[in-house]
Enzyme design. Sequence first.
Site, PDB file in Angstrom:
ATOM      1  N   HIS A  25       1.580  -0.902   6.252  1.00  0.00           N
ATOM      2  CA  HIS A  25       1.430  -0.526   4.860  1.00  0.00           C
ATOM      3  C   HIS A  25       2.808  -0.301   4.245  1.00  0.00           C
ATOM      4  O   HIS A  25       3.807  -0.313   4.936  1.00  0.00           O
ATOM      5  CB  HIS A  25       0.559   0.733   4.706  1.00  0.00           C
ATOM      6  CG  HIS A  25       1.145   1.954   5.338  1.00  0.00           C
ATOM      7  ND1 HIS A  25       0.877   2.324   6.632  1.00  0.00           N
ATOM      8  CD2 HIS A  25       1.993   2.892   4.858  1.00  0.00           C
ATOM      9  CE1 HIS A  25       1.535   3.435   6.918  1.00  0.00           C
ATOM     10  NE2 HIS A  25       2.230   3.805   5.851  1.00  0.00           N
ATOM     11  N   ALA A  26       2.806  -0.086   2.935  1.00  0.00           N
ATOM     12  CA  ALA A  26       4.019   0.266   2.195  1.00  0.00           C
ATOM     13  C   ALA A  26       3.680   1.448   1.301  1.00  0.00           C
ATOM     14  O   ALA A  26       2.515   1.768   1.081  1.00  0.00           O
ATOM     15  CB  ALA A  26       4.500  -0.910   1.347  1.00  0.00           C
TER      16      ALA A  26
END
Length: 140
Positions: free
Chosen positions: A56-57
Amino acid sequence: MRNSTVFDCTLIEMDKHHSDDKGNITVVENSKTIPFQVKRTYYLYDVPGGGSRGSHAHKELQQLIVAASGCFDVTLDDGNVKRTFTLNRPYQGLLIVPGIWRDLNNFSSGSVCLVLASERYDEADYIRDYDEYMIYKENE
């Protein structure tokens, strides 16, 4: 929004104080050791050997990731360039700026991943789909 790249992320060497008969201590201080105020701390453990986490970011959140015990790899991706860091020293942390995709993998058995975060948990700050991440980066 800022156009962050993997080159904005860096390893931070933290002070290690050693005593022959008592072991070592490393201190992390807000806005001194790391460039943000820690608002959330958590750790990952019992990740199966060779296992993966992350993927994820974050839009706003900064993190310092430390291998408190054992080792694992962190692969950072800014949509153009990927960099992989092996974390295996408890006195080193990987500073990750907002807007960078991260994958944590190759956990050694018994490793502990300590994460110091600049913000409290907010699901709206996460980008969990890589295609959505690429659209986010194009609009950055």
